[in-house]
Motif scaffolding. Sequence first.
Motif, PDB file in Angstrom:
ATOM      1  N   ASP A  19       0.810  -1.132   0.044  1.00 57.45           N
ATOM      2  CA  ASP A  19       0.143   0.003   0.051  1.00 57.45           C
ATOM      3  C   ASP A  19       0.843   1.152   0.001  1.00 57.45           C
ATOM      4  OD1 ASP A  19      -2.543  -1.246  -0.080  1.00 57.45           O
ATOM      5  OD2 ASP A  19      -3.045  -1.442   2.175  1.00 57.45           O
ATOM      6  N   MET A  20       1.890   1.278   0.737  1.00 64.77           N
ATOM      7  CA  MET A  20       2.994   2.482   0.655  1.00 64.77           C
ATOM      8  C   MET A  20       3.532   2.639  -0.702  1.00 64.77           C
ATOM      9  SD  MET A  20       4.481   4.572   2.805  1.00 64.77           S
ATOM     10  CE  MET A  20       4.872   4.148   4.322  1.00 64.77           C
ATOM     11  N   ALA A  21       3.819   1.491  -1.521  1.00 71.27           N
ATOM     12  CA  ALA A  21       4.588   1.438  -2.779  1.00 71.27           C
ATOM     13  C   ALA A  21       3.414   2.014  -3.589  1.00 71.27           C
ATOM     14  CB  ALA A  21       4.866   0.252  -3.089  1.00 71.27           C
ATOM     15  N   GLN A  22       2.255   1.660  -3.462  1.00 73.88           N
ATOM     16  CA  GLN A  22       1.233   2.100  -4.345  1.00 73.88           C
ATOM     17  C   GLN A  22       0.610   3.405  -4.145  1.00 73.88           C
ATOM     18  OE1 GLN A  22      -1.716  -1.110  -4.156  1.00 73.88           O
ATOM     19  NE2 GLN A  22      -0.491  -2.661  -5.403  1.00 73.88           N
ATOM     20  N   GLY A  23       1.059   4.339  -3.153  1.00 73.75           N
ATOM     21  CA  GLY A  23       0.682   5.427  -2.952  1.00 73.75           C
ATOM     22  C   GLY A  23      -0.555   5.691  -2.085  1.00 73.75           C
ATOM     23  N   LYS A  24      -0.873   4.661  -1.546  1.00 77.36           N
ATOM     24  CA  LYS A  24      -2.063   4.665  -0.777  1.00 77.36           C
ATOM     25  C   LYS A  24      -1.976   5.146   0.887  1.00 77.36           C
ATOM     26  CE  LYS A  24      -4.205   0.858  -3.450  1.00 77.36           C
ATOM     27  NZ  LYS A  24      -4.710  -0.608  -3.231  1.00 77.36           N
ATOM     28  N   VAL A  25      -0.750   5.472   1.008  1.00 80.72           N
ATOM     29  CA  VAL A  25      -0.581   5.895   2.395  1.00 80.72           C
ATOM     30  C   VAL A  25      -0.021   7.400   2.321  1.00 80.72           C
ATOM     31  CG1 VAL A  25       0.836   5.684   4.668  1.00 80.72           C
ATOM     32  CG2 VAL A  25       0.349   3.684   3.151  1.00 80.72           C
ATOM     33  N   PRO A  26      -0.893   8.461   2.505  1.00 83.87           N
ATOM     34  CA  PRO A  26      -0.873   9.788   2.397  1.00 83.87           C
ATOM     35  C   PRO A  26       0.275  10.331   3.286  1.00 83.87           C
ATOM     36  CG  PRO A  26      -2.831   9.324   3.539  1.00 83.87           C
ATOM     37  CD  PRO A  26      -2.472   8.209   2.896  1.00 83.87           C
ATOM     38  N   PRO A  27       1.093  11.504   2.965  1.00 87.66           N
ATOM     39  CA  PRO A  27       1.911  11.992   3.591  1.00 87.66           C
ATOM     40  C   PRO A  27       1.571  12.200   5.176  1.00 87.66           C
ATOM     41  CG  PRO A  27       2.150  13.006   1.500  1.00 87.66           C
ATOM     42  CD  PRO A  27       0.599  12.223   1.771  1.00 87.66           C
ATOM     43  N   ASP A  28       0.255  12.864   5.278  1.00 88.92           N
ATOM     44  CA  ASP A  28      -0.138  13.179   6.637  1.00 88.92           C
ATOM     45  C   ASP A  28      -0.805  11.932   7.386  1.00 88.92           C
ATOM     46  OD1 ASP A  28      -2.296  12.836   4.964  1.00 88.92           O
ATOM     47  OD2 ASP A  28      -3.150  14.758   5.707  1.00 88.92           O
ATOM     48  N   MET A  45       5.172   5.991  12.432  1.00 90.93           N
ATOM     49  CA  MET A  45       5.726   4.632  12.701  1.00 90.93           C
ATOM     50  C   MET A  45       6.199   3.762  11.332  1.00 90.93           C
ATOM     51  SD  MET A  45       5.565   5.293  15.852  1.00 90.93           S
ATOM     52  CE  MET A  45       5.942   3.716  16.346  1.00 90.93           C
ATOM     53  N   VAL A  46       5.773   3.817  10.199  1.00 89.54           N
ATOM     54  CA  VAL A  46       5.836   3.130   9.149  1.00 89.54           C
ATOM     55  C   VAL A  46       6.821   3.753   7.965  1.00 89.54           C
ATOM     56  CG1 VAL A  46       3.780   2.082   9.583  1.00 89.54           C
ATOM     57  CG2 VAL A  46       3.852   3.936   8.139  1.00 89.54           C
TER      58      VAL A  46
END
Length: 477
Positions: A91-100, A106-107
Motif C-alpha cells: 500500500d505504501m508503494a502504491q501511494g495509498k499511504v498519504p504523507p499526513d 511509525m512506518v
Amino acid sequence: MSTSPVPPPGCPAHHAGPDAAGPGGIRRLYGPEADADPKALYEKLRAEHGPVAPVLVHGDLPAWLVLGYRENLEVARTPSRFARDPRTWRDMAQGKVPPDHPLGPMVVWWPVVNFTDGPVHERLREAVMDSLQGFDRRGIRRYVTRFTHQLVDSFAGAGHADLVAEFSSLLPTLVMTQLIGAPEEAGPRMARAALDMVNGTETALESDQYVTSALQQLVAAKAERPGRDITSWLLAHQAGLAHEEVLAHVRVILIAAVQTTANLIANTLRMVLTDQRFRANLSGGHMTLPDALEQVLWDRPPINTVLGRWATGDTVLGGQQIRAGDMLLLGLAAGNVDPDPEIRPDLAAPVHGNRAHLAFSAGPHECPGQDIGRAIADTGIEVLLTRLPDLELAVPEDELVRQGSLMFQQLEALPVTFSPRSPRPQEEDSAEPEQPASAPLPPAARVPAPRVESAPVAGVPAPTPDRPWWRRMFGAR
C-alpha cells in the motif's frame, strides 16, 4: 485474485468511519470499539477468524492481526518471511499511504535497527545493546531512586495523588532524559512529543518533526563534547554509526522506553491496589515485586500491538493466505491470552517465574531495552510503596478509565489516598547518582538545551519560571 485482506469489489477500500466494521465487514483496529475495549475486540476476531484475522488500520488500510501465541512467535522469529522493512508494504508503494497519515511516523523507513534485517540489523543491534548496557542495573537504580523520591516529595504532604499524572508518566521520562544525555529542561518535552507521535494523533507529524529536530541538536552537541550516556556511546561504538544512524536510534530508544515503561508502572500499581491477592502476597512476603511485574507483563502488557511486519512473499499463516507486501501486526496482548491450554492452561493462575510472555516480542527484534524498563518499574514502585505503605485507591475500581490507541491502552488516571508525610531533607537528593564504574567515557559536560526552531507541539505548555520543568511539561500544578 485478491492480494490482501481487502473488501470485495464495489466497496470503497479506504473510507474511514465511526463504525466498528469497515468496508466488507472487516473490523477496524481504530475507533470507539477498538479504543474502548481492545481485548474484547481481539476475542471477537479470534472467534471469527482464528489465530490470524483480517483488519483495517487508519484510513481503512488492510492488514493482518496476529492473535495466536505460536503465530506471533512464527512471525517474530522468521524475518526471511516477515520483514521489518516498511518499504516492502504494498500500500505504501502504491501511494495509498498519504504523507499526513497518522501512522506515518511509525512506518516511514529510517536507517534504524527495528526497520532492518540480516547483517545490517546485526551491526546496528550490537551497537544499541552495547550502549544500553553501558549503564548497569545498579547505576540505573540510583537514578530511579533519586527521581522517585523527588516525585513522591512533590505530593507526599497532600495525602492524595494521581499516580498516572504525577508518577508513572513522569518517572520514565526523568530517567531516560539522563540516560540519553539530554539536558533536563529539554528531555521531557521531547518525550511528550514522542507519546503524541506514537498515539497517531492529528499532531503526530508535527511532534515527529519536533523530536527529530531536538535530537539532531543533541547528537551534534555530544559529538563535540561526549559524555557517559547512550548518545555518546552510540557515537563512539566500533560499528561506526553515522550521525543520522545515532539520531535514529536515540529516537527509537526514547519513544520505546517512555510510554511502555509508564504503562508497566501504572498497570502494576493498579494490580497492587485492586487485587487483594497481590496486595496480601506482597505485604506477606509470598510474592516479590518482580513477580507482580511478570504477571502484569502476561495479563496487561504495556504494548497491545506492534506494527508491523511485511510479508516478503506469498505464504500461509494461521490458515490465512498472506500475500507478498501485506502488512502484519503482532498482537502481543492477544497472544499472551491464547486460549490454547498448552500456552496457559489456566488464565487465572499466577505465572511466577514464567518469562515466556510476548510483552517484549521475540526473535531478532526482541526489545533490547527490556532490562532498563524492568529496572525503572521495579525500583520506582518499590521506593513508592516504601515511602507510602498505606496507599489506597481513591475511587471504585470500575471507575478507572483507559484511553486506547492502536498500539497502547493506558490508564487515564490512578487516584490514590494515603497518610500525609513530610518531604525528605533536600540534602539527601543533592548529590548526583554515582556513575557506573564500567562506563567507558569521561563524565559528561553540561550542554545547553537544544534550541528547536519548529513550531511548538500542540498541548505542550510554554516554559514558565514558577514551576519545576517536569511539572510545567506535563501540566501539573
